[in-house]
Design a protein around this motif. Structure first.
Motif, PDB file in Angstrom:
ATOM      1  N   LYS A  65     -15.547  12.919  20.246  1.00  0.00           N
ATOM      2  CA  LYS A  65     -16.291  12.492  19.125  1.00  0.00           C
ATOM      3  C   LYS A  65     -15.401  12.456  17.866  1.00  0.00           C
ATOM      4  O   LYS A  65     -15.461  13.200  17.083  1.00  0.00           O
ATOM      5  CB  LYS A  65     -17.248  12.723  18.693  1.00  0.00           C
ATOM      6  N   VAL A  66     -14.263  11.419  17.709  1.00  0.00           N
ATOM      7  CA  VAL A  66     -14.117  10.954  16.396  1.00  0.00           C
ATOM      8  C   VAL A  66     -13.893  10.435  14.986  1.00  0.00           C
ATOM      9  O   VAL A  66     -14.159   9.064  15.795  1.00  0.00           O
ATOM     10  CB  VAL A  66     -12.648  11.397  16.272  1.00  0.00           C
ATOM     11  N   TYR A  67     -14.542  10.043  14.282  1.00  0.00           N
ATOM     12  CA  TYR A  67     -14.762   9.483  12.972  1.00  0.00           C
ATOM     13  C   TYR A  67     -13.220   9.149  12.241  1.00  0.00           C
ATOM     14  O   TYR A  67     -12.660  10.531  11.956  1.00  0.00           O
ATOM     15  CB  TYR A  67     -16.353   9.532  12.192  1.00  0.00           C
ATOM     16  N   LEU A  68     -13.199   8.091  12.036  1.00  0.00           N
ATOM     17  CA  LEU A  68     -11.905   7.736  10.995  1.00  0.00           C
ATOM     18  C   LEU A  68     -11.797   6.601  10.022  1.00  0.00           C
ATOM     19  O   LEU A  68     -12.733   5.917   9.760  1.00  0.00           O
ATOM     20  CB  LEU A  68     -10.627   7.436  12.119  1.00  0.00           C
ATOM     21  N   PHE A  69     -11.094   7.406   8.621  1.00  0.00           N
ATOM     22  CA  PHE A  69     -10.770   6.534   7.462  1.00  0.00           C
ATOM     23  C   PHE A  69      -9.431   6.180   7.322  1.00  0.00           C
ATOM     24  O   PHE A  69      -9.184   7.863   6.943  1.00  0.00           O
ATOM     25  CB  PHE A  69     -12.425   6.868   6.489  1.00  0.00           C
ATOM     26  N   GLY A  70      -8.516   5.250   6.510  1.00  0.00           N
ATOM     27  CA  GLY A  70      -8.431   5.384   5.869  1.00  0.00           C
ATOM     28  C   GLY A  70      -8.326   5.791   4.506  1.00  0.00           C
ATOM     29  O   GLY A  70      -9.226   5.033   3.866  1.00  0.00           O
ATOM     30  N   CYS A  71      -6.815   6.133   3.342  1.00  0.00           N
ATOM     31  CA  CYS A  71      -6.746   5.532   2.676  1.00  0.00           C
ATOM     32  C   CYS A  71      -5.384   5.669   1.545  1.00  0.00           C
ATOM     33  O   CYS A  71      -4.000   5.311   2.917  1.00  0.00           O
ATOM     34  CB  CYS A  71      -7.106   7.107   1.358  1.00  0.00           C
ATOM     35  N   THR A  72      -4.938   5.867   0.943  1.00  0.00           N
ATOM     36  CA  THR A  72      -3.517   5.867   0.226  1.00  0.00           C
ATOM     37  C   THR A  72      -3.115   6.347  -1.049  1.00  0.00           C
ATOM     38  O   THR A  72      -4.147   6.976  -1.345  1.00  0.00           O
ATOM     39  CB  THR A  72      -3.387   4.212  -0.265  1.00  0.00           C
ATOM     40  N   GLU A  73      -1.356   6.754  -0.309  1.00  0.00           N
ATOM     41  CA  GLU A  73      -1.388   7.601  -1.869  1.00  0.00           C
ATOM     42  C   GLU A  73      -0.180   7.440  -2.903  1.00  0.00           C
ATOM     43  O   GLU A  73       0.967   7.058  -1.503  1.00  0.00           O
ATOM     44  CB  GLU A  73      -0.671   9.253  -1.232  1.00  0.00           C
ATOM     45  N   ALA A  74       0.030   6.728  -3.817  1.00  0.00           N
ATOM     46  CA  ALA A  74       1.200   6.149  -4.374  1.00  0.00           C
ATOM     47  C   ALA A  74       2.201   7.133  -4.928  1.00  0.00           C
ATOM     48  O   ALA A  74       1.843   8.309  -5.051  1.00  0.00           O
ATOM     49  CB  ALA A  74       1.092   5.669  -5.553  1.00  0.00           C
ATOM     50  N   GLN A  75       3.368   7.255  -4.741  1.00  0.00           N
ATOM     51  CA  GLN A  75       4.752   8.482  -4.429  1.00  0.00           C
ATOM     52  C   GLN A  75       5.744   7.522  -4.622  1.00  0.00           C
ATOM     53  O   GLN A  75       5.815   6.859  -4.727  1.00  0.00           O
ATOM     54  CB  GLN A  75       4.257   8.868  -3.147  1.00  0.00           C
ATOM     55  N   LEU A  76       6.527   7.929  -5.194  1.00  0.00           N
ATOM     56  CA  LEU A  76       7.788   8.227  -6.183  1.00  0.00           C
ATOM     57  C   LEU A  76       8.674   8.445  -4.349  1.00  0.00           C
ATOM     58  O   LEU A  76       9.113   9.449  -5.157  1.00  0.00           O
ATOM     59  CB  LEU A  76       8.302   8.381  -6.898  1.00  0.00           C
ATOM     60  N   LEU A  77       9.319   7.424  -4.095  1.00  0.00           N
ATOM     61  CA  LEU A  77       9.666   7.420  -3.471  1.00  0.00           C
ATOM     62  C   LEU A  77      11.537   7.408  -2.735  1.00  0.00           C
ATOM     63  O   LEU A  77      11.270   6.284  -3.373  1.00  0.00           O
ATOM     64  CB  LEU A  77       9.764   7.758  -1.231  1.00  0.00           C
ATOM     65  N   VAL A  78      12.282   7.625  -2.271  1.00  0.00           N
ATOM     66  CA  VAL A  78      13.560   7.070  -2.152  1.00  0.00           C
ATOM     67  C   VAL A  78      13.562   5.738  -0.305  1.00  0.00           C
ATOM     68  O   VAL A  78      13.117   6.345  -0.041  1.00  0.00           O
ATOM     69  CB  VAL A  78      14.548   7.904  -1.875  1.00  0.00           C
ATOM     70  N   VAL A  79      13.922   4.072  -0.489  1.00  0.00           N
ATOM     71  CA  VAL A  79      13.894   3.532   0.003  1.00  0.00           C
ATOM     72  C   VAL A  79      15.124   2.867  -0.156  1.00  0.00           C
ATOM     73  O   VAL A  79      15.452   1.930  -1.381  1.00  0.00           O
ATOM     74  CB  VAL A  79      13.006   2.224  -0.295  1.00  0.00           C
ATOM     75  N   LYS A  80      16.104   2.653   0.596  1.00  0.00           N
ATOM     76  CA  LYS A  80      17.075   2.266   1.226  1.00  0.00           C
ATOM     77  C   LYS A  80      17.878   2.239  -0.220  1.00  0.00           C
ATOM     78  O   LYS A  80      19.243   1.733  -0.751  1.00  0.00           O
ATOM     79  CB  LYS A  80      16.723   0.458   1.096  1.00  0.00           C
ATOM     80  N   GLY A  81      17.820   3.778  -0.524  1.00  0.00           N
ATOM     81  CA  GLY A  81      19.019   4.529  -1.728  1.00  0.00           C
ATOM     82  C   GLY A  81      18.389   3.909  -2.761  1.00  0.00           C
ATOM     83  O   GLY A  81      18.907   4.068  -3.905  1.00  0.00           O
ATOM     84  N   GLU A  82      17.436   2.864  -2.992  1.00  0.00           N
ATOM     85  CA  GLU A  82      16.572   3.135  -4.918  1.00  0.00           C
ATOM     86  C   GLU A  82      15.054   3.798  -4.759  1.00  0.00           C
ATOM     87  O   GLU A  82      14.559   4.126  -3.380  1.00  0.00           O
ATOM     88  CB  GLU A  82      16.676   1.777  -4.682  1.00  0.00           C
ATOM     89  N   GLN A  83      15.081   4.207  -5.262  1.00  0.00           N
ATOM     90  CA  GLN A  83      13.837   4.635  -6.114  1.00  0.00           C
ATOM     91  C   GLN A  83      12.798   4.012  -5.772  1.00  0.00           C
ATOM     92  O   GLN A  83      12.919   3.005  -7.127  1.00  0.00           O
ATOM     93  CB  GLN A  83      13.251   5.466  -7.402  1.00  0.00           C
TER      94      GLN A  83
END
Length: 358
Positions: free
Chosen positions: A116-134
């Motif tokens: 039996k599982v209970y799920l919740f979401g959240c987000t974390e902001a991070q500086l990442l490389v996306v398509k060659g750009e930060q």
């Protein structure tokens, strides 16, 4: 003078003569038509017959195939990302995130299979490389809690900007644990399903936010799923207090009431020109008040946990003691940025750290 009547024999001779005459005329002219037939023949011959062109053969279209939807494909999206600003919700979908690891965890041999599982979401902001750009990216996270009972029916509201912490019922923020229905069962009646998966959902409509006060909207930004652990977390006796002295710009620092001397601490800020000299006394009083407030919160937290344990039924206490937290990050795909170096077990100030990071 009357003409003599034709005798029957005479009439026969006359008819025979007329017939012979018609026969002779037909052989020379190719046959005669009655007046009624002549116009029809003329009209048909002038118009001619319309010939239909052969129909062009239709090109054969190739059947279009769509990938078959996985049974738990939208499970991660069903878990509301608690504490994410409303204006940033759409940013989560800018990247095609993949949570196939979460889906596999429910399969036979997976960590969540048969539980039996209970799920919740959240987000974390991070500086990442996306398509060659930060760029700053909001990474969606799903926390899975294995438990026979809901881990909590409350939400905590706390941020650095807010002076006080609130613990309120989920329903006050239009949140609740709701059963998740896998794709293959969505034609069945919910009350007949013995679902083992529940997600934290929010029924607040984004279109109605314009009718809410700013303070009410900001409450959603600072929400955290609440959990009352039976054991004190490692931060409960923390002697460091976060200071944000209200100036322009504000004085932001950390003060440890066990290691720092307030007088020396304040003088150093003045020497560094982070604090005006004429604000020295006001700053010291502000720090003392923050220290008193944090000590009070720690004392209340200990008392609340002690009372919760005393009032808890044995089976509920056993459930809390055996709860497991799994923190799921998206899996790496060619469409997603590399997040392998930013994964951490920390969930939030109430849940502490996950037992496993997936």
């Amino acid at each position: 003078m009357r003409r003599p009547r034709a005798t029957p024999r005479g009439r026969k001779k006359k008819a025979a003569a007329e017939a012979a005459e018609r026969e002779e005329g037909g052989s020379s002219s190719g046959g005669s038509k009655s007046p009624e037939e002549l116009p029809k023949e003329s009209k048909a011959s002038t118009r001619g017959k319309r010939v239909k062109a052969p129909a062009a053969a239709k090109p054969k279209t190739q059947p279009e195939f769509f990938p078959e939807k996985r049974n738990l494909e939208d499970l991660w999206q069903a878990a509301f990302p608690v504490g994410t600003e409303w204006e940033n919700m759409d940013k989560i979908c800018e990247i095609n995130w993949n949570f196939s690891n979460l889906e596999r965890a429910f399969e036979e041999g997976g960590q969540l299979h048969g539980k039996k599982v209970y799920l919740f979401g959240c987000t974390e902001a991070q500086l990442l490389v996306v398509k060659g750009e930060q760029k700053v990216v909001l990474i969606p996270i799903v926390v899975a809690v294995i438990s026979p009972i809901p881990p909590s029916d409350k939400i905590g509201i706390k941020s650095v900007q807010r002076e006080t912490e609130e613990i309120i019922p989920m329903k006050a923020m239009k949140m609740a644990w709701v059963p998740y229905i896998p794709l293959e069962d969505r034609q069945s009646r919910v009350d007949r399903l013995n679902t083992q998966i529940f997600t934290l959902a929010c029924t607040q409509r984004r279109s109605a936010l314009k009718h809410l006060k700013i303070e009410r909207i900001k409450q959603y930004d600072y929400c955290l799923p609440y959990f009352q652990p039976l054991k004190a977390d490692e931060d409960e006796d923390d002697t460091v207090v976060n200071i944000m002295f209200p100036l322009e710009p504000p004085v932001v620092c950390d003060f440890d009431w066990e290691l720092d001397d307030l007088e020396e601490f304040t003088d150093e800020l003045i020497e560094e020109e982070a604090l005006p000299n004429d604000q020295k006394d006001a700053f010291k009083e502000y720090v003392k008040e923050q220290v008193r407030e944090q000590k009070r919160e720690q004392r209340l937290a200990k008392e609340a946990r002690k009372k919760a344990i005393e009032d808890m039924a044995p089976e509920m206490r056993a459930a809390f003691e055996n709860m497991l937290f799994y923190k799921f990050y998206p899996v790496q795909t060619p469409d997603t940025p590399d997040i392998s170096n930013v994964k951490v077990p920390y969930i939030n100030r109430y849940y502490g750290k996950a037992h496993a990071v997936m």
